[in-house]
Design a protein around this motif. Structure first.
Motif, PDB file in Angstrom:
ATOM      1  N   UNK A  72     -19.382   0.211  -9.971  1.00  0.00           N
ATOM      2  CA  UNK A  72     -18.135   0.598  -9.277  1.00  0.00           C
ATOM      3  C   UNK A  72     -18.041   0.317  -7.893  1.00  0.00           C
ATOM      4  N   UNK A  73     -19.054   0.959  -7.034  1.00  0.00           N
ATOM      5  CA  UNK A  73     -18.915   1.039  -5.704  1.00  0.00           C
ATOM      6  C   UNK A  73     -19.171  -0.506  -5.290  1.00  0.00           C
ATOM      7  N   UNK A  74     -19.804  -1.367  -5.903  1.00  0.00           N
ATOM      8  CA  UNK A  74     -20.362  -2.741  -5.602  1.00  0.00           C
ATOM      9  C   UNK A  74     -18.811  -3.767  -5.748  1.00  0.00           C
ATOM     10  N   UNK A  75     -17.930  -3.074  -6.841  1.00  0.00           N
ATOM     11  CA  UNK A  75     -16.771  -3.986  -6.748  1.00  0.00           C
ATOM     12  C   UNK A  75     -15.634  -3.316  -6.071  1.00  0.00           C
ATOM     13  N   UNK A  76     -15.988  -2.498  -5.224  1.00  0.00           N
ATOM     14  CA  UNK A  76     -15.020  -1.789  -4.470  1.00  0.00           C
ATOM     15  C   UNK A  76     -14.092  -2.730  -3.372  1.00  0.00           C
ATOM     16  N   UNK A  77     -12.651  -2.541  -3.304  1.00  0.00           N
ATOM     17  CA  UNK A  77     -12.048  -3.758  -2.653  1.00  0.00           C
ATOM     18  C   UNK A  77     -12.056  -3.205  -0.904  1.00  0.00           C
ATOM     19  N   UNK A  78     -12.039  -1.944  -0.792  1.00  0.00           N
ATOM     20  CA  UNK A  78     -12.012  -1.516   0.786  1.00  0.00           C
ATOM     21  C   UNK A  78     -13.612  -1.726   1.367  1.00  0.00           C
ATOM     22  N   UNK A  79     -13.490  -2.070   2.701  1.00  0.00           N
ATOM     23  CA  UNK A  79     -14.815  -2.179   3.059  1.00  0.00           C
ATOM     24  C   UNK A  79     -15.813  -0.855   3.358  1.00  0.00           C
ATOM     25  N   UNK A  80     -14.880   0.104   3.910  1.00  0.00           N
ATOM     26  CA  UNK A  80     -15.352   1.440   4.245  1.00  0.00           C
ATOM     27  C   UNK A  80     -15.610   2.232   3.005  1.00  0.00           C
ATOM     28  N   UNK A  81     -16.776   2.686   2.719  1.00  0.00           N
ATOM     29  CA  UNK A  81     -17.033   3.617   1.383  1.00  0.00           C
ATOM     30  C   UNK A  81     -17.540   4.712   1.728  1.00  0.00           C
ATOM     31  N   UNK A  82     -17.397   5.755   1.088  1.00  0.00           N
ATOM     32  CA  UNK A  82     -18.143   7.001   1.195  1.00  0.00           C
ATOM     33  C   UNK A  82     -18.554   7.313  -0.235  1.00  0.00           C
ATOM     34  N   UNK A 124     -15.017  10.040  -9.675  1.00  0.00           N
ATOM     35  CA  UNK A 124     -13.684   9.294  -9.508  1.00  0.00           C
ATOM     36  C   UNK A 124     -13.726   8.735  -8.175  1.00  0.00           C
ATOM     37  N   UNK A 125     -12.531   7.664  -7.832  1.00  0.00           N
ATOM     38  CA  UNK A 125     -12.594   7.124  -6.847  1.00  0.00           C
ATOM     39  C   UNK A 125     -11.139   7.328  -6.168  1.00  0.00           C
ATOM     40  N   UNK A 126     -11.064   7.552  -4.925  1.00  0.00           N
ATOM     41  CA  UNK A 126      -9.832   8.088  -4.202  1.00  0.00           C
ATOM     42  C   UNK A 126      -9.833   7.419  -2.979  1.00  0.00           C
ATOM     43  N   UNK A 127      -8.445   6.954  -2.429  1.00  0.00           N
ATOM     44  CA  UNK A 127      -8.476   6.500  -1.109  1.00  0.00           C
ATOM     45  C   UNK A 127      -7.871   7.485  -0.078  1.00  0.00           C
TER      46      UNK A 127
END
Length: 350
Positions: free
Chosen positions: A261-271, A217-220
């Motif tokens: 999914x990670x490539x399409x992430x809108x936030x710049x900083x990703x873990x 999953x993805x969370x902010x």
């Protein structure tokens, strides 16, 4: 006269006729030209050719591992998973090379030594870069964990601000939720993966790994320095089967889905925190590794092998980032009741 004749025939000491050993031949360059001639007269350069061939083969696998095909039993991925261990071929071959006193084999062994050092030598030094803004932990806690309370203590004692867990079994989930609540007021669980945080967690959304159930999953997460997208994932397990070889097909499909999914992430900083069931060398994880940075590779000390916990042989538990998150340290934590070691990393939010 007969006695005199015999006396005259006595050669000077050291002469050819006094029965002493002939003078030693010149040794040649560094003594190698005639080093250890065998009973057949073979020189050090003509012996040990099989050992030399094995050394060259080892060097070839290190240099061209990407060319080993996956079409037969996924041998390429298997080789890349265990690639650092190819270095053990050097001491194994060095012993017979010395016993055979083969200069050819010794010179050939320099090839895998140089290539291994080029590939992995940088991992042997401590690359930590001081104190970060916060730390994270990722841990496959194992459904069959034999010491859940010990695992909870390890996680709390780590001092990390963000903790991602994989393989959360139903019977242990409540224990983790209650045991971590005091240190981590925010948490979310999707399927068998979860995230605990000292910082607020926004709405979580599953990532479809094409498996039929949720393991990512993805969370902010809103840190004091700013927001970041946190992906928690547990890619499908790989198996080594006699009839099917190194089975990684489902893992590879899920790796592509996670990478998309990670490539399409809108936030710049990703873990990305999770058990990816593959190493950074495994070509099948390229959809992920091509766009993200390994904390262990950038700021770790050593290989950071995390599995199996009893005798770690590969780092399949990964902490990765992109977009201005600078790793400042990375390491494994002590063994608990899981068959994986927890991995942790510190980051500076740039």
């Amino acid at each position: 006269m007969a006695q005199a004749d015999r006396t005259e025939r006595i050669a000077a000491p050291g002469g050819a006729d006094d029965g002493s050993a002939p003078a030693a031949r010149r040794a040649g360059f560094l003594g190698l030209r005639h080093w250890g001639r065998d009973a057949r007269g073979s020189s050090t350069w003509r012996r040990g050719l099989v050992i030399a061939l094995l050394a060259v083969l080892t060097a070839g696998l290190l240099a061209f591992h990407a060319e080993v095909p996956n079409s037969v039993g996924n041998l390429g991925s298997l080789l890349e998973t265990m690639l650092p261990w190819l270095g053990l071929a050097v001491p194994v071959l060095l012993v017979p090379a010395l016993l055979r006193r083969s200069a050819t084999a010794l010179l050939a062994l320099l090839l895998p030594v140089v290539l291994w050092a080029n590939l992995f030598g940088g991992l042997l030094s401590d690359k930590s870069g001081g104190k970060g803004d916060w730390a994270v932990v990722s841990h496959n806690v194992a459904a069959a964990n034999t010491d859940v309370p010990g695992t909870i203590r390890t996680l709390v004692d780590s001092g990390a601000q963000i903790v991602a867990l994989q393989e959360l079994a139903g019977k242990h989930l409540r224990a983790y939720e209650s045991g971590l609540a005091g240190a981590y007021p925010y948490h979310t669980v999707e399927g068998t993966v979860g995230l605990w945080s000292k910082y607020p967690i926004g709405e979580a959304s599953p990532v479809d790994l094409k498996m039929g159930w949720t393991r990512a999953f993805r969370a902010e997460v809103t840190t004091p320095q700013g927001p970041l997208a946190v992906y928690v994932a547990h890619l499908p397990s790989v198996r080594l089967k006699a009839e099917g070889g190194f089975t990684v097909n489902q893992r590879d499909v899920s790796a592509q889905a996670l990478g998309d999914a990670i490539e399409g992430e809108s936030l710049k900083k990703v873990l990305l925190l999770g058990d990816l069931n593959g190493t950074m060398n495994d070509r099948s994880l390229a959809p992920i590794t091509s766009q993200m940075r390994s904390a262990q590779g950038a700021a770790g000390d050593g290989f950071g092998f995390s599995w199996p916990a009893a005798f770690p042989m590969a780092r399949i538990d990964q902490i990765m980032s992109k977009g201005g998150l600078a790793p400042v340290d990375s390491r494994t934590l002590p063994r608990d009741g899981s068959d994986h070691l927890p991995v942790t990393a510190g980051f500076r939010y740039n």
